[in-house]
Each structure stands twice: as structure tokens, then as C-alpha cells.
Motif scaffolding. Sequence first.
Motif, PDB file in Angstrom:
ATOM      1  N   VAL A 145       0.821  -1.057   0.004  1.00 21.74           N
ATOM      2  CA  VAL A 145      -0.078   0.180  -0.029  1.00 21.74           C
ATOM      3  C   VAL A 145       1.001   1.231  -0.030  1.00 21.74           C
ATOM      4  N   VAL A 146       0.607   2.208  -1.218  1.00 18.58           N
ATOM      5  CA  VAL A 146       1.299   3.438  -0.908  1.00 18.58           C
ATOM      6  C   VAL A 146       0.339   4.418  -0.902  1.00 18.58           C
ATOM      7  N   ALA A 147       0.450   5.069   0.401  1.00 13.94           N
ATOM      8  CA  ALA A 147      -0.416   6.124   0.994  1.00 13.94           C
ATOM      9  C   ALA A 147       0.373   7.318   1.553  1.00 13.94           C
ATOM     10  N   PRO A 181       5.351   5.687  -4.449  1.00 11.22           N
ATOM     11  CA  PRO A 181       5.215   4.404  -5.387  1.00 11.22           C
ATOM     12  C   PRO A 181       6.786   3.876  -6.194  1.00 11.22           C
ATOM     13  N   LEU A 182       7.584   4.732  -6.227  1.00 11.16           N
ATOM     14  CA  LEU A 182       8.850   4.393  -6.800  1.00 11.16           C
ATOM     15  C   LEU A 182       9.371   3.390  -5.441  1.00 11.16           C
ATOM     16  N   GLU A 183       9.403   3.908  -4.356  1.00 11.45           N
ATOM     17  CA  GLU A 183       9.952   3.040  -3.358  1.00 11.45           C
ATOM     18  C   GLU A 183       9.172   1.575  -3.158  1.00 11.45           C
ATOM     19  N   ALA A 184       8.167   1.616  -3.511  1.00 11.83           N
ATOM     20  CA  ALA A 184       7.035   0.536  -3.237  1.00 11.83           C
ATOM     21  C   ALA A 184       7.709  -0.273  -4.437  1.00 11.83           C
ATOM     22  N   LEU A 185       7.749  -0.217  -5.716  1.00 10.51           N
ATOM     23  CA  LEU A 185       8.178  -0.793  -6.822  1.00 10.51           C
ATOM     24  C   LEU A 185       9.609  -1.368  -6.552  1.00 10.51           C
ATOM     25  N   ASN A 186      10.521  -0.640  -5.968  1.00 12.29           N
ATOM     26  CA  ASN A 186      11.861  -1.067  -5.768  1.00 12.29           C
ATOM     27  C   ASN A 186      11.811  -2.062  -4.436  1.00 12.29           C
ATOM     28  N   ALA A 187      10.917  -2.076  -3.554  1.00 10.41           N
ATOM     29  CA  ALA A 187      10.796  -3.238  -2.733  1.00 10.41           C
ATOM     30  C   ALA A 187      10.593  -4.548  -3.103  1.00 10.41           C
ATOM     31  N   ILE A 188      10.251  -4.760  -4.370  1.00  9.22           N
ATOM     32  CA  ILE A 188       9.591  -5.931  -4.984  1.00  9.22           C
ATOM     33  C   ILE A 188      10.578  -6.536  -5.678  1.00  9.22           C
ATOM     34  N   SER A 189      11.079  -7.714  -5.367  1.00 13.40           N
ATOM     35  CA  SER A 189      12.267  -8.451  -6.042  1.00 13.40           C
ATOM     36  C   SER A 189      11.840  -9.890  -6.522  1.00 13.40           C
ATOM     37  N   ASP A 190      10.497 -10.191  -6.136  1.00 19.10           N
ATOM     38  CA  ASP A 190      10.461 -11.877  -6.139  1.00 19.10           C
ATOM     39  C   ASP A 190       9.086 -11.866  -6.952  1.00 19.10           C
ATOM     40  N   ALA A 191       8.551 -10.967  -7.664  1.00 19.81           N
ATOM     41  CA  ALA A 191       7.348 -11.281  -8.436  1.00 19.81           C
ATOM     42  C   ALA A 191       7.721 -12.237  -9.511  1.00 19.81           C
ATOM     43  N   SER A 192       6.571 -13.074  -9.612  1.00 14.31           N
ATOM     44  CA  SER A 192       6.498 -14.154 -10.637  1.00 14.31           C
ATOM     45  C   SER A 192       5.168 -14.387 -11.101  1.00 14.31           C
ATOM     46  N   ALA A 193       4.906 -15.261 -12.087  1.00 14.09           N
ATOM     47  CA  ALA A 193       3.870 -15.935 -12.442  1.00 14.09           C
ATOM     48  C   ALA A 193       3.089 -16.411 -11.316  1.00 14.09           C
ATOM     49  N   ASP A 194       3.867 -17.109 -10.482  1.00 15.51           N
ATOM     50  CA  ASP A 194       3.258 -17.826  -9.333  1.00 15.51           C
ATOM     51  C   ASP A 194       3.401 -16.959  -8.193  1.00 15.51           C
TER      52      ASP A 194
END
Length: 374
Positions: free
Chosen positions: A144-146, A155-168
Amino acid sequence: MGKSINHMMVAVLTLLAAFAGESAAAGPPVATVSAEQLADGAVTYRAIAPNSIANSKILDGAVSDAKLGFGAVTTPKIADGAVTDAKITGPIAGTKLGRHGHDAADIVQGTIDIARLPVGTGPEMVAAGNHTHPGLKKPANVIVVARSGGDFTNPLEALNAISDASADNPYLVKIMPGIYDLGLATLVMKEYVDIEGSGETTTRLRGSGGSAGVVAGASQAELRNLTVEAGGVDGEVVGIFNGNASPRLSHLAVEVHGEKSSFGIYNMMAAPRLSDVIVSVTGSDTTFGIFNLHSSPEIRNATVTAGNGIYTASSGTVLLEGSAITGSILTIYNDSGTTTRIANTRLAGGRIANNGLLSCAGVYDDTFLPVSCP
């Protein structure tokens, strides 16, 4: 004469006896004994008759702590109600008080033993420290970005914090209402990470990222429910840039204003899918609503306003349905080697320029008269 003397003696003796009797009845003369005239220990407990020392005979403050033996004043010696609030100064430790209760207003600091609290999950009960609320658990993979109260404020920091996104293991970045100024930075989307605002009128991403765009798209991801605002005076200005990427763009507003070439959505070697998108581009130089270079976008339910509405160059196939395109110069530009198919769409303002393959079905102008594709 002898008899008279005897009578006189009797009278004198009688007077003396009477005086002696009165003196005896009056008792010895009363004297005051001060504390200094009494030796230490001279007046013992046994020397004082019971109840002979009344409160009225003790001066205030005369009996000090030093004059009382340890433990001399016991509970039986204190009459009920004798110790009033006025006679107590300073705090009384809790250890010196028996079992008692307090109102909430009486407790100003310290802790309350858990045994004194109604612990539980029902009404008017206090939850234990190790409690859980299944209904309040944060969903997995939701960031959540608020402006306050969220995981991130940017939102830049929120995207940078994700490193394991995948189809699963997909993610959702939820942006709450507010204006989020990205400055010169570009919000670069990631595959399998959707970005969702709280509505086109309540969540706004603002920036001046130049040709890189305020937002850069990614395949296997969606951007929705927000407004992208781009502005600048130097170089090209781009709202959303899809470079070799095919995101989904839905329920978006894109507002762009630049002093030089300005682009609402710029697709390069991309095949994005757009639906329910409003694009508005203004500027003092050439402006493009949706610009396609070697790209094949699908555009549905779009409203586009710019100098050039839909501009497709070099190669690619554009599918345009159920939309309204207003171009002050060109509504549609279809370059050689490109294909544009238009259905149930209103074209207003400028002309159609076609050098490739163009097909139309149910196309009309701003006066709702049919438009034939050249």
C-alpha cells in the motif's frame, strides 16, 4: 477578767481552726510544669491515669515522630475516622493500602496487572498481546502506497521493494488517494506487478520524466484507476512509454503538456492493450495522442485529443474500436507498411492520412455522418 480572756482565746482558736479548715479544703496552690522542667523519662505510661490526657491538652505538633517509640501507635489506639484527608500529607504507597478499587481517572501512570483486566475478544474486553485478528490480516503480496498509514509514501519505493514477483507470485501495488510527484524519475513497472490507483480523479502520478515517460510499462502487468500527468519545457514529454513491453492500461487518464514534442502514450515495439483510457495532449509544438512505432496496440473505449490522434509509423497493426478520436491536424495517420482497423468510432477535427492498409466499419464524424476510409 480571767473569764473574758478565756472567751477571747476560744474565739481566736475558733478563727484559727476555721482558717485552717478553709485552707485545707482549698488544697495546695496550682503551678504550671513546662516540658523543660521534666526530665527525660520522668513521666512514664504508668504515671498517667487512663484518659487523663485529652486532645485539648496536647498542642498541635507537640507529639513529633521523635517522641513516639517504634510501633507505639498501633491500630487499636487510633479511633475510627480519626485520620482524615486533612491530616495526611504526601503520597501513600500502594503497599500500605488494602484491597481497593480505582476509577480510570485515578490511574495516571504505571501498569495494571493482566489479572485485573477483562482479557478476551468480546465487547468491553482487552485483547491479549499475542492475539490475532483474522479479518484484519494484511493480504499477502499487497503493498500500500499512501500519504500516511501505508507501507510506503512513494510509489517508486514500493516498486523497488519488490524483487520476487513471478507468474506464481504476483503482486499488487495499491496507491491510495493523493498526488504523488515523481519529479524527474520514471515509475518503471515490473512484470507480474499490477499498479492500481483509487480512481482517475483521486490518484495522480505527476512528473517530468522526459522521453522516458512518467510511467514505463512492463509486460504481464497492468496499470489502472489513476491519472498520469506529464509536463516539461525541455525536450520531448511522454506520459506513458511502452518500450518493447505490452502492459494492460485500463481506466486511466493521461494528461500531457510540453513546449516541444509531446506524447500521451508512446509505443515502441510494443503491443499494449488499452481500454477505457482518456488521453489529452497539449503543447506549443507537435502533439500525439497515441504514437505507435513498430507496434500493434489494441485500443477500445478510448477518448483521445491531440494534434495527431492515432499515429502509426514504420510497421504494425492497430485495432481501434468504440472510441472517439479528435485531432486538430490528423485524426488517423497510417504509414506505409502499417495496418489500421477502425470500428464504431467517431473521428472529429482533422483528416485521415493513409499510406498503408486502412479499413473502417461504423466510422462517423463529429456531426455523426459516416466517414469513408481513403
